[in-house]
Scaffold this motif. Structure first.
Motif, PDB file in Angstrom:
ATOM      1  N   TRP A  52       0.847  -1.198   0.000  1.00 16.50           N
ATOM      2  CA  TRP A  52       0.000   0.000   0.000  1.00 16.50           C
ATOM      3  C   TRP A  52       0.888   1.255   0.000  1.00 16.50           C
ATOM      4  CZ3 TRP A  52      -1.001   4.374   2.794  1.00 16.50           C
ATOM      5  CH2 TRP A  52      -2.192   5.042   2.491  1.00 16.50           C
ATOM      6  N   CYS A  68      -9.017   0.094  -2.081  1.00 16.84           N
ATOM      7  CA  CYS A  68      -8.034  -0.626  -1.270  1.00 16.84           C
ATOM      8  C   CYS A  68      -6.615  -0.155  -1.563  1.00 16.84           C
ATOM      9  CB  CYS A  68      -8.170  -2.125  -1.537  1.00 16.84           C
ATOM     10  SG  CYS A  68      -7.039  -3.141  -0.611  1.00 16.84           S
ATOM     11  N   TYR A  79     -12.673  -2.785  -3.977  1.00 21.08           N
ATOM     12  CA  TYR A  79     -11.647  -3.783  -4.278  1.00 21.08           C
ATOM     13  C   TYR A  79     -11.683  -4.100  -5.770  1.00 21.08           C
ATOM     14  CZ  TYR A  79     -11.811  -4.691   0.731  1.00 21.08           C
ATOM     15  OH  TYR A  79     -11.780  -4.567   2.086  1.00 21.08           O
ATOM     16  N   CYS A  89      -4.423  -6.014  -4.694  1.00 27.86           N
ATOM     17  CA  CYS A  89      -5.492  -7.022  -4.771  1.00 27.86           C
ATOM     18  C   CYS A  89      -5.005  -8.306  -5.426  1.00 27.86           C
ATOM     19  CB  CYS A  89      -6.696  -6.467  -5.530  1.00 27.86           C
ATOM     20  SG  CYS A  89      -7.607  -5.207  -4.608  1.00 27.86           S
ATOM     21  N   SER A  94      -8.608 -10.232  -1.996  1.00 26.62           N
ATOM     22  CA  SER A  94      -9.613  -9.301  -1.482  1.00 26.62           C
ATOM     23  C   SER A  94     -10.869 -10.116  -1.187  1.00 26.62           C
ATOM     24  CB  SER A  94      -9.896  -8.207  -2.512  1.00 26.62           C
ATOM     25  OG  SER A  94     -10.634  -8.739  -3.601  1.00 26.62           O
TER      26      SER A  94
END
Length: 169
Positions: A52, A68, A79, A89, A94
């Protein structure tokens, strides 16, 4: 594809088992042999946070495809559920997409070199006042510095998409 990793702690650490072992209020997570281990789910959480963080980088923002991965615009799906999808993902999965990467539990590389665990006494500090809270003293088991763990991240497939994902991992 199989990726092998090592983690070496430069200082004492504590990854809790979620219970007491009778000696400490917060015991270190240990495997069947009684040796400290790091759960694959813990490693997965660290990897997910790292992915992330990478996607927030200006050079990689074009790879974000869902909420996400950090898109905050109205109407963006939470997602990825189809192609194209964001690396987060694809690698971590997810609620609507199964993950294809397996992350093993990290085990000690050289158990004979492990320093004994020890108990540290701690006190909960009130974040508002910055002072110790009354009757909040607890004991926490810690593993000594220089512990080295090994773990594997693997995928049953080896294709161009998997190689790209491995670069993120």
């Amino acid at each position: 594809m199989k990726l092998k990793f090592e983690i070496k702690f430069g200082s004492d650490y504590h990854i809790g088992a979620g219970h007491s072992d009778g000696l400490a209020d917060s015991a270190v997570f240990k495997g069947e042999g009684g040796l400290p281990e790091i759960r694959g789910t813990t490693l997965s959480g660290l990897l997910g946070q790292g992915l992330w963080d990478l996607l927030q980088n200006g050079l990689l923002r074009h790879l974000r495809a869902c909420g996400c991965s950090g898109i905050k615009e109205k109407g963006v799906r939470p997602y990825c559920d189809d192609q194209p999808s964001c690396p987060l993902c694809r690698i971590m999965g997810s609620p609507v997409r199964s993950k294809e990467w397996y992350i093993s539990t990290a085990k000690l590389k050289k158990p004979s070199e492990l320093k004994p665990t020890r108990i540290n006494w701690r006190n909960r500090v009130n974040p508002r006042t910055g002072t110790a809270e009354h009757r909040k003293l607890f004991s926490q088991e810690v593993v000594g510095a220089d512990a080295v763990f090994e773990f594997v991240v693997e995928n049953e497939v080896t294709d161009l998409k998997t190689i790209e994902e491995a670069a993120f991992i």
